[in-house]
Design a protein around this motif. Structure first.
Motif, mmCIF file in Angstrom:
data_model
loop_
_atom_site.group_PDB
_atom_site.id
_atom_site.type_symbol
_atom_site.label_atom_id
_atom_site.label_comp_id
_atom_site.label_asym_id
_atom_site.label_seq_id
_atom_site.Cartn_x
_atom_site.Cartn_y
_atom_site.Cartn_z
ATOM 1 N N MET A 113 10.987 -37.337 -1.027
ATOM 2 C CA MET A 113 11.038 -38.213 -2.004
ATOM 3 C C MET A 113 12.316 -39.104 -2.098
ATOM 4 O O MET A 113 12.413 -40.201 -2.383
ATOM 5 N N ARG A 114 13.336 -38.501 -1.422
ATOM 6 C CA ARG A 114 14.634 -39.082 -1.334
ATOM 7 C C ARG A 114 14.793 -39.839 -0.027
ATOM 8 O O ARG A 114 16.053 -40.346 0.225
ATOM 9 N N GLY A 115 14.227 -39.878 0.742
ATOM 10 C CA GLY A 115 14.125 -40.426 2.272
ATOM 11 C C GLY A 115 15.060 -39.525 3.075
ATOM 12 O O GLY A 115 15.829 -40.120 3.879
ATOM 13 N N LYS A 116 15.069 -38.243 2.829
ATOM 14 C CA LYS A 116 16.195 -37.401 3.404
ATOM 15 C C LYS A 116 15.398 -36.453 4.421
ATOM 16 O O LYS A 116 14.305 -36.118 4.127
ATOM 17 N N THR A 117 16.095 -36.063 5.525
ATOM 18 C CA THR A 117 15.377 -34.898 6.347
ATOM 19 C C THR A 117 15.801 -33.731 5.544
ATOM 20 O O THR A 117 16.626 -33.550 4.227
ATOM 21 N N ARG A 118 15.131 -32.554 5.646
ATOM 22 C CA ARG A 118 15.354 -31.221 5.005
ATOM 23 C C ARG A 118 16.715 -30.688 5.302
ATOM 24 O O ARG A 118 17.537 -30.405 4.272
ATOM 25 N N SER A 119 17.320 -30.747 6.388
ATOM 26 C CA SER A 119 18.777 -30.411 6.555
ATOM 27 C C SER A 119 19.928 -31.357 5.754
ATOM 28 O O SER A 119 20.646 -30.719 5.126
ATOM 29 N N ALA A 120 19.565 -32.589 5.601
ATOM 30 C CA ALA A 120 20.295 -33.292 4.941
ATOM 31 C C ALA A 120 20.449 -33.097 3.355
ATOM 32 O O ALA A 120 21.284 -32.993 2.663
ATOM 33 N N PHE A 121 19.096 -32.969 2.996
ATOM 34 C CA PHE A 121 18.937 -32.483 1.461
ATOM 35 C C PHE A 121 19.588 -31.246 1.334
ATOM 36 O O PHE A 121 20.345 -31.150 0.000
ATOM 37 N N LEU A 122 19.497 -30.016 2.145
ATOM 38 C CA LEU A 122 20.088 -28.794 1.792
ATOM 39 C C LEU A 122 21.579 -29.115 1.998
ATOM 40 O O LEU A 122 22.222 -28.204 0.928
ATOM 41 N N SER A 123 22.077 -29.550 2.927
ATOM 42 C CA SER A 123 23.534 -29.653 3.119
ATOM 43 C C SER A 123 24.174 -30.430 1.799
ATOM 44 O O SER A 123 25.076 -29.962 1.150
ATOM 45 N N GLU A 124 23.407 -31.652 1.390
ATOM 46 C CA GLU A 124 23.923 -32.129 0.238
ATOM 47 C C GLU A 124 24.075 -31.538 -1.077
ATOM 48 O O GLU A 124 24.759 -31.200 -1.961
ATOM 49 N N ALA A 125 22.775 -30.734 -1.249
ATOM 50 C CA ALA A 125 22.414 -29.697 -2.309
ATOM 51 C C ALA A 125 23.931 -28.765 -2.462
ATOM 52 O O ALA A 125 24.281 -28.312 -3.513
ATOM 53 N N ALA A 126 24.049 -28.125 -1.226
ATOM 54 C CA ALA A 126 25.005 -27.076 -1.013
ATOM 55 C C ALA A 126 26.591 -27.689 -1.227
ATOM 56 O O ALA A 126 27.226 -26.942 -2.161
ATOM 57 N N MET A 127 26.645 -29.026 -0.836
ATOM 58 C CA MET A 127 27.927 -29.400 -1.279
ATOM 59 C C MET A 127 28.178 -29.655 -2.699
ATOM 60 O O MET A 127 29.263 -29.590 -3.263
#
Length: 134
Positions: A113-127
């Motif tokens: 929904m945000r136009g992100k990959t799974r990895s990008a989404f998880l990395s940003e959530a963690a940061m």
């Protein structure tokens, strides 16, 4: 990293102007649309490198961008560029994690929904979680 860019249409006498709304102060131009997009990639990479050098946070990109509805961008073109910022943030490393199936489904849905990959989404959530703890 993928960033949306706003492109002001050029003409025979003016260049195409480019603004990167997620990176205040980051802008570029080009005599052709293709050149403007290529120059935007370079401008984003240089801007991110400067943020890293100054030990500032790198803003996350937004999809779709909230600026698309602002009056100053009416009639502008929008494009998403894959900017080579890995040199500044370091190379990616593959990891293996165990996540419940339903949770993974939710992660994938929200990332898409945000136009992100799974990895990008998880990395940003963690940061984001790390920054909240600081």
């Amino acid at each position: 990293m993928y960033y949306p860019i706003a492109i002001e249409r050029g003409s025979r006498s003016t260049a195409f102007g480019v603004v990167v709304p997620d990176l205040p102060g980051c802008f570029s131009a080009g005599d052709t649309l293709e050149e403007a997009i290529a120059n935007a990639r370079e401008a984003i990479a240089l801007h991110v490198a400067a943020l890293i050098e100054d030990e500032e946070d790198i803003p996350s990109p937004h999809y779709p961008h909230p600026s698309m509805d602002r009056p100053e961008f009416i009639g502008w073109l929008w494009h998403i560029v894959d900017a080579p910022v890995e040199n500044g943030v370091g190379p990616s490393v593959r990891v293996n994690v165990t996540i419940p199936k339903n949770t993974l489904r939710e992660i994938d849905l929200h990332a898409k929904m945000r136009g992100k990959t799974r990895s990008a989404f998880l990395s940003e959530a963690a940061m984001d979680a790390i920054k909240r703890d600081d």
